[in-house]
Write a protein that holds these residues in place. Structure first.
Motif, short mmCIF file in Angstrom:
data_model
loop_
_atom_site.label_atom_id
_atom_site.label_comp_id
_atom_site.label_asym_id
_atom_site.label_seq_id
_atom_site.Cartn_x
_atom_site.Cartn_y
_atom_site.Cartn_z
N GLU A 33 40.21 51.42 40.12
CA GLU A 33 39.85 51.02 38.77
C GLU A 33 40.58 51.82 37.69
O GLU A 33 40.13 51.88 36.55
CB GLU A 33 38.33 51.16 38.57
N ALA A 315 37.13 42.98 49.50
CA ALA A 315 37.68 41.70 49.05
C ALA A 315 38.80 41.28 49.98
O ALA A 315 39.29 42.07 50.79
CB ALA A 315 38.21 41.84 47.61
N ARG A 317 42.29 41.00 50.86
CA ARG A 317 43.24 41.94 50.27
C ARG A 317 44.49 42.19 51.11
O ARG A 317 44.96 43.32 51.24
CB ARG A 317 42.53 43.29 50.02
N ASP A 335 42.86 39.09 46.16
CA ASP A 335 41.60 39.50 45.53
C ASP A 335 41.46 41.02 45.47
O ASP A 335 40.61 41.54 44.74
CB ASP A 335 40.41 38.95 46.31
N HIS A 356 41.32 46.09 39.78
CA HIS A 356 40.61 45.09 40.56
C HIS A 356 39.56 44.44 39.67
O HIS A 356 38.79 45.15 39.01
CB HIS A 356 39.94 45.74 41.78
N ASP A 358 36.70 41.19 39.63
CA ASP A 358 36.05 40.07 40.30
C ASP A 358 36.49 38.77 39.64
O ASP A 358 36.53 38.65 38.41
CB ASP A 358 34.53 40.21 40.20
N GLY A 359 36.83 37.80 40.49
CA GLY A 359 37.28 36.51 39.97
C GLY A 359 38.77 36.40 39.82
O GLY A 359 39.28 35.32 39.53
N SER A 361 42.74 37.00 41.47
CA SER A 361 43.49 37.09 42.72
C SER A 361 44.97 37.09 42.34
O SER A 361 45.43 36.17 41.66
CB SER A 361 43.16 35.90 43.62
N PRO A 393 38.02 42.82 32.95
CA PRO A 393 38.76 41.70 33.55
C PRO A 393 39.51 40.93 32.48
O PRO A 393 39.23 41.07 31.28
CB PRO A 393 37.65 40.85 34.18
N GLU A 397 40.20 32.68 33.53
CA GLU A 397 39.74 32.61 34.90
C GLU A 397 40.82 31.98 35.78
O GLU A 397 41.46 31.01 35.39
CB GLU A 397 38.46 31.76 35.00
N ARG A 401 42.12 30.89 44.00
CA ARG A 401 41.95 32.03 44.89
C ARG A 401 41.99 31.56 46.33
O ARG A 401 41.39 30.54 46.68
CB ARG A 401 40.62 32.72 44.62
#
Length: 408
Positions: A33, A315, A317, A335, A356, A358-359, A361, A393, A397, A401
């Motif tokens: 992160e 995830a 990866r 992801d 990283h 979420d949502g 890729s 993020p 979107e 993925r």
């Protein structure tokens, strides 16, 4: 292994790295992160990204989008084009000067595009080579295309086709590197497509999946010559028989998916798109592909130095595409996000930072102007920085993925 028939100095003349022993893994892979989001821009259908100056060129499935990121915090889409038939399934876009090339994974060739004015990309035309093209590379007036026809068996005609595009209005196929010419056993193995390519200093680097990497001298593009080969899986030359071995094809060992040399050519980085054993039935198995580092300063004896592992996040990866500078490697992991690695000591790479969300890729990552430019599949581009920005993020979107194994 086959040495070059021409006098070859580009690789063997570099400073050697002999003395590194064994294979190590990158340290610090839990730093997921610490890359910061400096800017983002929605690009519908975003797949591979290539950067040049203040512009990023993005393959969009049906064509090309151009992003002006003169101000990285406020990037904007300034040009788009849809490729004419028979182009389709455009996963890859490359740019060199005023020329861009779009690889048609669903069409029989590549589209050449005039990007002398990035705000108005204009199609020159389609180069039909009779087979779908997963990836393309542009280098000094030539386009290098991945071609994977089947003759006597799956991928038995795997090759890199070379097209003279110095006059993009009149492209001409001038040569090809065929796996079967120097490595007939691998060509007959059935699990060795030419998946991706990179050209630097008249040297062609080819990722041939389970056959590993084949390096060729293309100083004469009409007559490519093998320099070396390395990194093959143990069964790469074992014919697959009548039934294609999907599990073997998708799982370790092997799966050389992307390849890029260091700027001085003494090292080669090889990413494996590897899925866990029994991925569909046992998705919790963590056998994902990483990035291997090879010392090729002596082409007669390439040596594996290290492996960069996937980021330590929960995830999907496996390794995808990446970019290498003199002392950094910028990598995408679907992801698993995006990571930056210190490779100044190539035998002991160290993970410096990661992003990283979420949502998201990620398909590709490029190093440019002190940033990591990464493409979030189907959604757009993010511009990441190690020191400046926000830990959040992107505002858009993604829409594509990966949810099942597939060669991308």
């Amino acid at each position: 292994m086959k040495l070059p028939r021409r006098q070859f100095l580009k690789l063997s003349g570099t400073a050697g790295l002999a003395g590194f022993a064994g294979v190590t893994s990158a340290r610090g892979t839990d730093q997921a992160e610490s890359l910061r989001l400096f800017g983002d821009v929605a690009v519908s259908g975003a797949l591979e990204v290539s950067t040049q100056g203040n512009y990023a060129y993005v393959a969009t499935g049906d064509g090309l989008s151009v992003v002006d990121w003169t101000t990285p915090g406020r990037p904007n889409v300034v040009g788009t084009m849809t490729a004419s038939a028979p182009a389709g399934g455009i996963l890859d876009a490359k740019v060199d000067g005023d020329l861009a090339a779009l690889a048609s994974n669903g069409g029989p060739g590549i589209t050449l595009v005039d990007v002398s004015d990035p705000t108005t990309p204009t199609e020159y035309g389609f180069v039909d080579v009779g087979h779908h093209i997963h990836n393309v590379f542009l280098h000094e007036g030539y386009a290098y295309l991945t071609v994977n026809e089947s003759g006597s068996g799956p991928f038995s005609e795997a090759r890199t086709t070379i097209v003279d595009v110095s006059d993009p209005t009149a492209p001409t196929t001038v040569g090809a590197y065929r796996l079967k010419d120097d490595f007939p056993g691998y060509a007959a193995g059935g699990v060795n497509p030419c998946h991706d390519i990179y050209v630097q200093d008249d040297v062609l680097y080819q990722a041939f999946w389970d056959a590993g990497v084949v390096v060729a001298d293309v100083s004469d593009p009409t007559d490519p010559q093998t320099i070396t080969q390395f990194g093959a899986a143990p069964m790469a030359d074992t014919p697959v028989g009548d039934s294609f071995p999907t599990e073997r094809y998708l799982t370790a060992p092997g799966n050389a998916h992307y390849v890029q040399p260091s700027p001085d050519g003494s090292l080669v980085y090889v990413g494996a798109e590897t899925f866990p054993d029994g991925f569909v039935s046992n998705p919790d198995n963590d056998d994902y592909g990483g990035i291997r580092v090879f010392d090729v300063s002596n082409p007669a004896s390439p040596m594996e130095l290290a492996r960069i592992d996937p980021p330590n996040v929960d995830a999907f990866r496996t390794s995808h595409n990446f970019d290498v500078t003199a002392n950094r490697l910028h990598a995408s992991w679907y992801d698993g996000g995006v990571t930056v690695h210190d490779v100044s000591d190539p035998a002991n790479p160290e993970t410096l930072s990661g992003y990283h969300a979420d949502g998201s890729s990620f398909w590709g990552a490029q190093a440019a102007r002190g940033f990591t430019v990464a493409s979030d599949i189907g959604g757009g581009l993010v511009f990441l920085h190690e020191d400046t920005g926000q830990q959040r993020p992107p505002a858009f979107e993604g829409t594509a993925r990966p949810t099942t194994p597939g060669i991308r």
